[in-house]
Enzyme design. Structure first.
Site, PDB file in Angstrom:
ATOM      1  N   PRO A 110     -13.302 -42.531   2.739  1.00 20.85           N
ATOM      2  CA  PRO A 110     -14.272 -42.938   3.509  1.00 20.85           C
ATOM      3  C   PRO A 110     -14.718 -42.058   4.681  1.00 20.85           C
ATOM      4  CG  PRO A 110     -13.153 -44.969   3.245  1.00 20.85           C
ATOM      5  CD  PRO A 110     -12.116 -43.667   2.686  1.00 20.85           C
ATOM      6  N   GLU A 111     -15.766 -41.556   4.810  1.00 25.89           N
ATOM      7  CA  GLU A 111     -16.159 -40.535   5.933  1.00 25.89           C
ATOM      8  C   GLU A 111     -16.995 -41.367   6.894  1.00 25.89           C
ATOM      9  OE1 GLU A 111     -14.738 -37.709   6.099  1.00 25.89           O
ATOM     10  OE2 GLU A 111     -13.602 -37.282   4.027  1.00 25.89           O
ATOM     11  N   HIS A 126      -2.832 -55.814  -2.311  1.00 22.87           N
ATOM     12  CA  HIS A 126      -3.024 -54.451  -1.405  1.00 22.87           C
ATOM     13  C   HIS A 126      -3.779 -54.886  -0.108  1.00 22.87           C
ATOM     14  CE1 HIS A 126      -1.626 -52.030  -4.778  1.00 22.87           C
ATOM     15  NE2 HIS A 126      -2.487 -52.548  -5.722  1.00 22.87           N
ATOM     16  N   ARG A 136      -3.414 -47.470  -1.217  1.00 20.20           N
ATOM     17  CA  ARG A 136      -2.556 -46.446  -1.101  1.00 20.20           C
ATOM     18  C   ARG A 136      -1.880 -46.396   0.555  1.00 20.20           C
ATOM     19  NH1 ARG A 136      -5.499 -40.855  -2.668  1.00 20.20           N
ATOM     20  NH2 ARG A 136      -3.237 -40.124  -2.552  1.00 20.20           N
TER      21      ARG A 136
END
Length: 271
Positions: free
Chosen positions: A2-3, A89, A107
């Protein structure tokens, strides 16, 4: 990853709904990139004053203190009053009187960090080296041009570094350089003032467009209310290797810069 547009879209999707809420509990899953920095119980009873963004960090202002939240490589947020039970998660939940804010991060490169204020050394370490905000009045052409002139880095690498201007991630760097007619490998210091201005304007225009389109969803990004982004349908060069340029028809080329994919038109981006 995500930017800036995706983080800003995420902020807008829940900022108003959570503002004024009182923290009722904080639930922690597996360890994230950095520790929370306080006992989760210490956050109970605090009020959420608002949600801001600095670069790719979300700043959750509390009474007192703040939480700095980063989505990392694969993180996403959900905010609702009726979330399903947390899964393997889901590693952070801020349960409030107006709903639950949940960080889903397969992650675990994301983070939620507590700081007493933006002057806290913890916050300064994370935010102090960030460049200008491109969608704010702090993004000044003269300062941008001066930073370009000082750098010998390839221009795309300079944009990705985030110390001159924040938020121009890999997809958006390819797009803005195409609009400005600048080859990604060109040394930043050798780019003339006319093209620097074009690049400056392209950064503002592309990022604003990406926010309006809900960000980019290539795999699984969605905002905190579950909406996917649509900027990927508007890209001019990114992801189009071998396809004809929309402007001149020349096949778009793909090269690797710093282990990242770079797309450009060799005809339109000669400089």
């Amino acid at each position: 990853m995500p930017e800036l547009p995706e983080v800003e879209v995420t902020r807008r999707s829940f900022a108003q709904a959570i503002q004024g809420a009182q923290v009722q509990s904080v639930l922690m899953g597996k360890p994230l990139r950095w520790p929370l920095g306080c006992d989760p119980e210490d956050l109970v009873g605090r009020k959420v004053l608002g949600i801001r963004r600095r670069g790719k960090y979300l700043l959750i202002d509390l009474t007192p203190g703040l939480l700095l939240l980063h989505l990392g490589m694969s993180g996403s947020l959900r905010f609702a009053t009726d979330l399903a039970p947390s899964g393997a998660h889901d590693h952070f939940e801020l349960v409030t009187s107006r709903g639950t804010l949940r960080l889903h991060d397969p992650r675990r490169f994301g983070a939620v960090v507590h700081a007493h204020s933006e002057h806290d050394p913890v916050a300064v370490k994370l935010l102090g080296g960030l460049g200008m905000e491109p969608l704010s009045e702090a993004f000044v052409l003269a300062d941008f041009a001066a930073g370009m002139k000082r750098s010998r880095m390839p221009v795309k690498q300079l944009l990705l570094a985030g110390r001159l201007v924040v938020g121009v991630g890999n997809i958006y760097a390819s797009e803005v350089l195409f609009l400005a007619g600048i080859r990604p490998t060109a040394p930043a210091s050798r780019i003339g003032p006319v093209r620097v201005r074009k690049l400056y304007e392209a950064i503002q225009g592309v990022l604003a467009q990406a926010v309006e389109l809900g960000g980019t969803t290539l795999r699984d990004f969605s905002s905190a209310d579950g909406a996917a982004g649509h900027f990927q349908t508007q890209t001019r060069v990114y992801g189009r290797g071998g396809l004809p340029c929309y402007v001149c028809g020349t096949p778009i080329r793909l090269l690797r810069q710093g282990q990242r994919s770079t797309y450009f038109c060799p005809q339109c981006q000669r400089a």
